[in-house]
Scaffold this active site. Structure first.
Site, PDB file in Angstrom:
ATOM      1  N   GLU A 265       0.832  -1.202   0.000  1.00 28.48           N
ATOM      2  CA  GLU A 265       0.000   0.000   0.000  1.00 28.48           C
ATOM      3  C   GLU A 265       0.868   1.253   0.000  1.00 28.48           C
ATOM      4  O   GLU A 265       2.082   1.202   0.157  1.00 28.48           O
ATOM      5  CB  GLU A 265      -0.894   0.016   1.248  1.00 28.48           C
TER       6      GLU A 265
ATOM      7  N   ARG B 164      -6.845   0.722  13.452  1.00 28.64           N
ATOM      8  CA  ARG B 164      -5.466   0.937  12.997  1.00 28.64           C
ATOM      9  C   ARG B 164      -5.467   1.974  11.895  1.00 28.64           C
ATOM     10  O   ARG B 164      -6.461   2.194  11.204  1.00 28.64           O
ATOM     11  CB  ARG B 164      -4.840  -0.357  12.474  1.00 28.64           C
TER      12      ARG B 164
ATOM     13  N   ASN C   5      -4.657   3.565   8.295  1.00 25.68           N
ATOM     14  CA  ASN C   5      -4.652   3.060   6.926  1.00 25.68           C
ATOM     15  C   ASN C   5      -3.908   4.075   6.045  1.00 25.68           C
ATOM     16  O   ASN C   5      -2.743   4.338   6.296  1.00 25.68           O
ATOM     17  CB  ASN C   5      -6.077   2.795   6.445  1.00 25.68           C
TER      18      ASN C   5
ATOM     19  N   ASN D  81      -9.232   6.136   3.302  1.00 25.06           N
ATOM     20  CA  ASN D  81      -8.336   5.749   2.222  1.00 25.06           C
ATOM     21  C   ASN D  81      -7.811   6.956   1.451  1.00 25.06           C
ATOM     22  O   ASN D  81      -7.302   7.883   2.046  1.00 25.06           O
ATOM     23  CB  ASN D  81      -9.007   4.705   1.319  1.00 25.06           C
TER      24      ASN D  81
ATOM     25  N   ASP E   8      -9.836   2.582  -3.432  1.00 27.70           N
ATOM     26  CA  ASP E   8      -8.804   2.441  -2.406  1.00 27.70           C
ATOM     27  C   ASP E   8      -7.905   3.682  -2.448  1.00 27.70           C
ATOM     28  O   ASP E   8      -8.371   4.791  -2.278  1.00 27.70           O
ATOM     29  CB  ASP E   8      -8.040   1.133  -2.655  1.00 27.70           C
TER      30      ASP E   8
END
EC number: 3.1.1.17
Length: 297
Positions: A15, A98, A100, A151, A202
């Protein structure tokens, strides 16, 4: 146009690619592998830094090293000593959340959002996450809450609009943005997707023409969209269904780097999609991106 594997070392959930034009390197993370990677496309050398929890995103720091958003903490990463120094903690009452995705604005602030605990029914625990801003004085403010999966982020070239993705809304939102204060207002939806057809939005980036490029998780593609008209312009197919994020890089900012994942894949599925989890590069797009920005605190 050509799509090829840039780094043939699959991760679990790659990512957050970020081009550091000062060093000519690409930073990206393996969230579930708990790694930060720093790759030089000229020498092909890759440094890997171990993080002691899931690391959502990484950006370079103006004074050297990097800043990570990992677990529920912002922390500085020293490339030389490989040590982490905690800066701030968020979501203290939600220990299963958490960090991202995240990105810096033109004033050097670091924006990063959280997500809830994975849930087999709804993907994650719904509406328990938030978008945060780490200011240059190292204080943290919450921009808003009731997020599902925080995101992609991007800003227009004049810094008047911030684009934002909360993945399970299957859309892109825009905010009016004040660069001096970092304040957001006038939230509105500018793009929607069909997750069964397109995949789940995303990570994203923006090009010099103001068009957004959005990695579509479970869609195996990066979509170029026009946020002014809400239309899809073109699709870049990637040989990895779990396409996770993208950024422009290279000396001319005309190479697109795309991360992917193989999270939850069985051995059989991996055999069918062997390049899943690799880092890809796309050349010949005929588009250029905006430079990746550093945290200035």
């Amino acid at each position: 146009m050509a799509v090829s594997v840039a780094v043939d070392e699959p991760g679990i959930l790659m990512e957050g690619p970020h081009w550091d034009d000062r060093s000519g390197t690409l930073l990206y993370v393996d969230i579930h592998g708990q790694h930060v990677h720093r790759w030089d496309p000229v020498t092909k050398h890759k440094d890997t830094y171990d993080i002691d929890c899931m690391v959502g995103t990484v950006v370079p720091r103006e004074s050297g090293g990097a800043v990570v958003a990992a677990g529920t903490k912002f922390a500085f990463l020293d490339f030389e000593t490989r040590q982490l120094t905690d800066v701030a903690t968020v979501d203290q009452h939600k220990p299963t959340n958490r960090f991202n995705d995240g990105k810096c604005d033109a004033a050097g602030r670091f924006w990063a959002g959280t997500m809830g605990e994975p849930n087999p029914v709804t993907m994650v625990e719904r509406k328990v996450a938030s978008l945060y801003c780490l200011h240059t004085d190292r204080t943290v403010t919450k921009a808003f809450n009731e997020v599902d999966i925080s995101n992609g982020l991007a800003w227009t070239s004049d810094n008047s609009i911030m684009y934002y993705i909360d993945s399970l809304q299957y859309s892109v939102d825009a905010f009016d943005f004040d660069l001096c204060t970092g304040m957001l207002c006038n939230r509105r939806q500018v793009m929607t997707f069909n997750p069964q057809v397109d995949g789940v939005p995303d990570g994203m980036c923006i090009d010099t023409d103001g068009k957004l490029w959005i990695a579509m998780f479970n869609g195996g593609q990066v979509l170029q969209v026009d946020p002014n008209t809400g239309t899809q312009l073109r699709s870049i197919r990637v040989p990895a269904p779990q396409t996770s994020s993208c950024c422009f890089g290279g000396p001319n900012l005309d190479v697109m780097y795309v991360t992917s994942a193989r999270i939850g894949y069985s051995a059989e599925v991996i055999q069918q999609n062997p390049q899943s989890g690799c880092l890809f590069q796309v050349t010949g797009l005929g588009a250029r991106g905006t430079p990746g920005l550093c945290y200035n605190g």
